[in-house]
Design a protein around this motif. Structure first.
Motif, PDB file in Angstrom:
ATOM      1  N   LEU A  24     -68.095 -32.399 -70.905  1.00  0.00           N
ATOM      2  CA  LEU A  24     -66.860 -32.248 -71.688  1.00  0.00           C
ATOM      3  C   LEU A  24     -65.683 -32.896 -70.965  1.00  0.00           C
ATOM      4  N   PRO A  25     -64.780 -33.513 -71.719  1.00  0.00           N
ATOM      5  CA  PRO A  25     -63.592 -34.088 -71.082  1.00  0.00           C
ATOM      6  C   PRO A  25     -62.570 -32.994 -70.782  1.00  0.00           C
ATOM      7  N   GLY A  26     -61.618 -33.329 -69.946  1.00  0.00           N
ATOM      8  CA  GLY A  26     -60.513 -32.424 -69.680  1.00  0.00           C
ATOM      9  C   GLY A  26     -60.674 -31.634 -68.396  1.00  0.00           C
ATOM     10  N   THR A  27     -59.559 -31.004 -68.032  1.00  0.00           N
ATOM     11  CA  THR A  27     -59.527 -30.157 -66.842  1.00  0.00           C
ATOM     12  C   THR A  27     -58.565 -29.001 -67.085  1.00  0.00           C
ATOM     13  N   GLY A  28     -58.570 -28.068 -66.169  1.00  0.00           N
ATOM     14  CA  GLY A  28     -57.604 -26.978 -66.183  1.00  0.00           C
ATOM     15  C   GLY A  28     -57.614 -26.157 -67.456  1.00  0.00           C
ATOM     16  N   ALA A  29     -56.409 -25.817 -67.910  1.00  0.00           N
ATOM     17  CA  ALA A  29     -56.252 -24.968 -69.099  1.00  0.00           C
ATOM     18  C   ALA A  29     -56.831 -25.628 -70.343  1.00  0.00           C
ATOM     19  N   GLU A  30     -56.746 -26.950 -70.423  1.00  0.00           N
ATOM     20  CA  GLU A  30     -57.291 -27.667 -71.581  1.00  0.00           C
ATOM     21  C   GLU A  30     -58.803 -27.462 -71.679  1.00  0.00           C
ATOM     22  N   LEU A  31     -59.507 -27.670 -70.578  1.00  0.00           N
ATOM     23  CA  LEU A  31     -60.960 -27.473 -70.581  1.00  0.00           C
ATOM     24  C   LEU A  31     -61.300 -25.998 -70.779  1.00  0.00           C
ATOM     25  N   LEU A  51     -70.992 -19.404 -69.148  1.00  0.00           N
ATOM     26  CA  LEU A  51     -70.732 -18.645 -67.923  1.00  0.00           C
ATOM     27  C   LEU A  51     -71.419 -19.279 -66.716  1.00  0.00           C
ATOM     28  N   ARG A  52     -72.628 -19.768 -66.914  1.00  0.00           N
ATOM     29  CA  ARG A  52     -73.364 -20.378 -65.790  1.00  0.00           C
ATOM     30  C   ARG A  52     -72.839 -21.767 -65.438  1.00  0.00           C
ATOM     31  N   ALA A  53     -72.139 -22.393 -66.364  1.00  0.00           N
ATOM     32  CA  ALA A  53     -71.541 -23.706 -66.077  1.00  0.00           C
ATOM     33  C   ALA A  53     -70.246 -23.567 -65.277  1.00  0.00           C
ATOM     34  N   LEU A  54     -69.617 -22.410 -65.344  1.00  0.00           N
ATOM     35  CA  LEU A  54     -68.308 -22.238 -64.685  1.00  0.00           C
ATOM     36  C   LEU A  54     -68.309 -22.589 -63.198  1.00  0.00           C
ATOM     37  N   PRO A  55     -69.281 -22.120 -62.406  1.00  0.00           N
ATOM     38  CA  PRO A  55     -69.212 -22.476 -60.981  1.00  0.00           C
ATOM     39  C   PRO A  55     -69.315 -23.978 -60.740  1.00  0.00           C
ATOM     40  N   LEU A  56     -70.085 -24.659 -61.575  1.00  0.00           N
ATOM     41  CA  LEU A  56     -70.223 -26.112 -61.421  1.00  0.00           C
ATOM     42  C   LEU A  56     -68.918 -26.814 -61.782  1.00  0.00           C
ATOM     43  N   LEU A  57     -68.310 -26.377 -62.867  1.00  0.00           N
ATOM     44  CA  LEU A  57     -67.031 -26.967 -63.287  1.00  0.00           C
ATOM     45  C   LEU A  57     -65.928 -26.644 -62.283  1.00  0.00           C
ATOM     46  N   ASP A  58     -65.968 -25.439 -61.741  1.00  0.00           N
ATOM     47  CA  ASP A  58     -64.968 -25.028 -60.752  1.00  0.00           C
ATOM     48  C   ASP A  58     -65.144 -25.805 -59.453  1.00  0.00           C
ATOM     49  N   GLN A  59     -66.382 -25.941 -59.032  1.00  0.00           N
ATOM     50  CA  GLN A  59     -66.671 -26.678 -57.802  1.00  0.00           C
ATOM     51  C   GLN A  59     -66.190 -28.126 -57.909  1.00  0.00           C
ATOM     52  N   ALA A  60     -66.244 -28.676 -59.097  1.00  0.00           N
ATOM     53  CA  ALA A  60     -65.777 -30.045 -59.331  1.00  0.00           C
ATOM     54  C   ALA A  60     -64.255 -30.100 -59.503  1.00  0.00           C
ATOM     55  N   GLY A  61     -63.597 -28.938 -59.384  1.00  0.00           N
ATOM     56  CA  GLY A  61     -62.139 -28.891 -59.514  1.00  0.00           C
ATOM     57  C   GLY A  61     -61.651 -29.025 -60.942  1.00  0.00           C
ATOM     58  N   ARG A  62     -62.495 -28.661 -61.909  1.00  0.00           N
ATOM     59  CA  ARG A  62     -62.140 -28.915 -63.303  1.00  0.00           C
ATOM     60  C   ARG A  62     -61.577 -27.706 -64.041  1.00  0.00           C
ATOM     61  N   VAL A  63     -61.877 -26.471 -63.586  1.00  0.00           N
ATOM     62  CA  VAL A  63     -61.352 -25.311 -64.318  1.00  0.00           C
ATOM     63  C   VAL A  63     -60.506 -24.373 -63.462  1.00  0.00           C
ATOM     64  N   GLU A  64     -60.759 -24.353 -62.179  1.00  0.00           N
ATOM     65  CA  GLU A  64     -60.062 -23.444 -61.270  1.00  0.00           C
ATOM     66  C   GLU A  64     -60.030 -22.044 -61.883  1.00  0.00           C
ATOM     67  N   ALA A  65     -58.926 -21.337 -61.791  1.00  0.00           N
ATOM     68  CA  ALA A  65     -58.867 -19.956 -62.301  1.00  0.00           C
ATOM     69  C   ALA A  65     -58.612 -19.895 -63.803  1.00  0.00           C
ATOM     70  N   HIS A  66     -58.434 -21.027 -64.452  1.00  0.00           N
ATOM     71  CA  HIS A  66     -58.099 -21.050 -65.882  1.00  0.00           C
ATOM     72  C   HIS A  66     -59.178 -20.420 -66.774  1.00  0.00           C
TER      73      HIS A  66
END
Length: 160
Positions: A24-31, A51-66
Motif C-alpha cells: 500500500l502507498p502512503g505513510t503515517g496517519a494516511e496509511l 494486525l500482523r502487518a503492523l510490525p512490518l509496516l512500523d519497522q519500515a517507518g511507515r505507520v509509527e504510533a498512528h
C-alpha cells in the motif's frame, strides 16, 4: 479474494494479504487511515492480517504510533484470534505500560497462550506480577484452576 487466489492454505492467504498491505502507498496517519478502513470492512482473517502487518509496516517507518487504534480496537473484542494477533511486536513497541499490562491480562482471561505476547519478558514489571498473583488468588478462592501460563509466570520453575 487474496486468500482464494492462493489456495486453501490459510497461512498462505494471510501471507498474501500481508504482502498486499505492505505494498500500500502512503505513510503515517494516511496509511493508518487506509488500514483502519480495511480492518473495519474486513472479516476476521483480514483483520488478523492487518494486525500482523503492523510490525512490518512500523519497522519500515511507515505507520509509527498512528495505527495504535487498530490494536486498541482488537483488544476490546472477545475474539481470542484478534487479541492474539494484536499482542505482537507492534503492541510491545507502541502500547503504554498500562495498556500493555491490560492486553496481557486479556490474553489470560481469553485463554490466549502468553507465549504469543511479544516482549513479555522485557516489559514484565512488578505491577504485572501483582496482577498475575491477584488473578491466581481469585481463581483459587473460587475453587477454579489457575491457567498453566499464569502458574509459569508466578513460578518459572513450576512444571505447570
Amino acid at each position: 479474494m487474496a486468500a482464494r487466489s492462493v489456495g486453501p492454505d490459510p497461512a498462505l492467504g494471510e501471507a498474501t494479504r500481508i504482502q498486499l498491505l505492505q505494498a500500500l502507498p502512503g505513510t503515517g496517519a494516511e496509511l493508518a487511515s487506509v488500514l483502519m478502513e480495511l480492518y473495519d470492512g474486513g472479516d476476521t482473517a483480514e483483520r488478523i492480517a492487518v494486525l500482523r502487518a503492523l510490525p512490518l509496516l512500523d519497522q519500515a517507518g511507515r505507520v509509527e504510533a498512528h495505527a495504535k487504534g487498530l490494536v486498541e480496537d482488537a483488544l476490546r473484542t472477545n475474539d481470542a484470534r484478534l487479541v492474539a494477533a494484536a499482542v505482537g511486536p507492534y503492541a510491545a513497541r507502541r502500547l503504554d505500560q498500562e495498556q500493555w499490562r491490560q492486553a496481557v491480562l486479556k490474553c489470560v482471561f481469553l485463554g490466549v497462550p502468553l507465549d504469543v505476547v511479544a516482549g513479555l519478558a522485557r516489559r514484565r514489571d512488578p505491577e504485572l506480577d501483582r496482577m498475575f498473583a491477584a488473578f491466581a488468588a481469585e481463581r483459587i478462592a473460587a475453587g477454579r484452576q489457575v491457567p498453566a501460563d499464569v502458574r509459569r509466570q508466578l513460578d518459572p520453575d513450576s512444571p505447570a
